[in-house]
Design an enzyme around this catalytic site. Sequence first.
Site, PDB file in Angstrom:
ATOM      1  N   HIS A 256      -5.879 -26.901   3.014  1.00 11.39           N
ATOM      2  CA  HIS A 256      -5.116 -27.929   3.734  1.00 11.39           C
ATOM      3  C   HIS A 256      -3.663 -27.425   3.723  1.00 11.39           C
ATOM      4  CE1 HIS A 256      -3.789 -31.613   5.335  1.00 11.39           C
ATOM      5  NE2 HIS A 256      -4.239 -32.481   4.445  1.00 11.39           N
TER       6      HIS A 256
ATOM      7  N   ARG B 214      -3.130 -40.666   8.028  1.00 11.58           N
ATOM      8  CA  ARG B 214      -1.775 -40.129   7.888  1.00 11.58           C
ATOM      9  C   ARG B 214      -1.624 -38.731   8.465  1.00 11.58           C
ATOM     10  NH1 ARG B 214       0.265 -40.896   2.384  1.00 11.58           N
ATOM     11  NH2 ARG B 214      -1.214 -42.586   2.323  1.00 11.58           N
ATOM     12  N   THR B 215      -2.603 -37.865   8.253  1.00 11.52           N
ATOM     13  CA  THR B 215      -2.438 -36.488   8.744  1.00 11.52           C
ATOM     14  C   THR B 215      -2.459 -36.461  10.272  1.00 11.52           C
ATOM     15  OG1 THR B 215      -3.475 -35.701   6.724  1.00 11.52           O
ATOM     16  CG2 THR B 215      -3.308 -34.129   8.521  1.00 11.52           C
TER      17      THR B 215
ATOM     18  N   LYS C 261     -23.960 -36.146  20.376  1.00  9.08           N
ATOM     19  CA  LYS C 261     -25.074 -35.925  21.310  1.00  9.08           C
ATOM     20  C   LYS C 261     -25.711 -34.568  21.090  1.00  9.08           C
ATOM     21  CE  LYS C 261     -22.699 -38.629  24.841  1.00  9.08           C
ATOM     22  NZ  LYS C 261     -21.823 -38.425  25.991  1.00  9.08           N
TER      23      LYS C 261
ATOM     24  N   ARG D 240      -9.375 -30.853  11.956  1.00  3.69           N
ATOM     25  CA  ARG D 240      -9.853 -31.240  10.614  1.00  3.69           C
ATOM     26  C   ARG D 240     -11.369 -31.324  10.687  1.00  3.69           C
ATOM     27  NH1 ARG D 240      -7.903 -35.842   6.475  1.00  3.69           N
ATOM     28  NH2 ARG D 240      -6.372 -34.207   6.161  1.00  3.69           N
TER      29      ARG D 240
HETATM   30  C1  NCD Z   1      -5.765 -35.281   1.655  1.00  5.15           C
HETATM   31  C2  NCD Z   1      -6.965 -34.681   2.359  1.00  5.15           C
HETATM   32  O1  NCD Z   1      -7.439 -35.218   3.352  1.00  5.15           O
HETATM   33  O2  NCD Z   1      -7.419 -33.657   1.881  1.00  5.15           O
HETATM   34  N1  NCD Z   1      -5.217 -36.374   2.329  1.00  5.15           N
HETATM   35  C3  NCD Z   1      -4.471 -36.207   3.428  1.00  5.15           C
HETATM   36  O3  NCD Z   1      -4.357 -35.140   3.992  1.00  5.15           O
HETATM   37  N2  NCD Z   1      -3.836 -37.297   3.863  1.00  5.15           N
HETATM   38  C4  NCD Z   1      -6.056 -35.652   0.266  1.00  5.15           C
HETATM   39  C5  NCD Z   1      -7.138 -36.643   0.029  1.00  5.15           C
HETATM   40  O4  NCD Z   1      -7.897 -37.003   0.922  1.00  5.15           O
HETATM   41  O5  NCD Z   1      -7.265 -37.053  -1.123  1.00  5.15           O
END
Ligand code: NCD
Length: 313
Positions: free
Chosen positions: A136, A58-59, A86, A108
């Site tokens: 986040h 989703r992110t 690698k 990320r």
């Molecule tokens: C969150 C994350 O990755 O920290 N999810 C996200 O951003 N979609 C929360 C989670 O993973 O529980």
Amino acid sequence: MTFAHRHLLGIEQLSPQDITTILDLAETYVDLNRQSAKHCDVLSGLTQINMFFENSTRTQASFELAGKRLGADVMNMAMQASSIKKGETLIDTAMTLNAMHPDLLVVRHPHSGAVDLLAQKVNCAVLNAGDGRHEHPTQALLDALTIRRAKGRLHRLSIAICGDIAHSRVARSNLLLLGKMENRIRLIGPPTLMPSGIGEFGVEVYDDMRKGLRDVDVVMMLRLQKERMDGGFIPSEREYYHRYGLDAEKLALAKPDAIVMHPGPMNRGVEIDGTLADDINRSVIQEQVEMGVAVRMAAMELLTRPLTTGAAV
Ligand code: NCD
């Protein structure tokens, strides 16, 4: 509207005014995203690279859509399959991409602090899309926009953050943001999932969910972060659901108009009852997803504007 930051690494660096600036601009993108023609050219000619060193659906989709709707050229790097495997270091990878002149890097990473380190090495804007247990920021901003729209304000609310606080970057960023905006925060969860010394940060800590939920305006559930646990933090998922899973009976203790939030992905029947999660009268989980695209568009627009002052982060 001034926003004197080069990167969005965490909520920690933002002032209440910065937060309001991002949310106000995001409102205009909520409107745009509801139209049939969703495109604009705010980032036209600019290049956005998404580097996800940790699985995300989703992110990553949200950042990709945000960039495309702003007219940027968006590239997704499949970091799982990349030269990191690698033996190349994070910094080598970042420098290689940097040489291709991106304007925005969305990163990320499973390690706390990795995104800050990377931001020091490149000469474009860096957005933290989640680093380890650290921050986040866009999740906290999208949660804030969702709350502000549902409650009509973002201050003096009573907000419960429930569950696996210790492993959660979402909890950390939300705690910082909601604290800066002067809300009352309650943290609810088993002592094994509560960071030590957290009571000193001006929050109320509960291990009894029925007490903690009493009269709150917002109930924010967290996913049980099984992948970040290396020992037995809970007796069993069934027991956890019984004590800390949100269901209609526990929610009845909150204010009658309290909203239910979850950042996703959800473990239905572990931290939240599936029917409640889908109840559009109480749950704003789908709105959170919608606000995510708008908030990311706003953040990317602000970071690519020329800086008016000399602020570094
Ligand atoms: C969150 C994350 O990755 O920290 N999810 C996200 O951003 N979609 C929360 C989670 O993973 O529980």
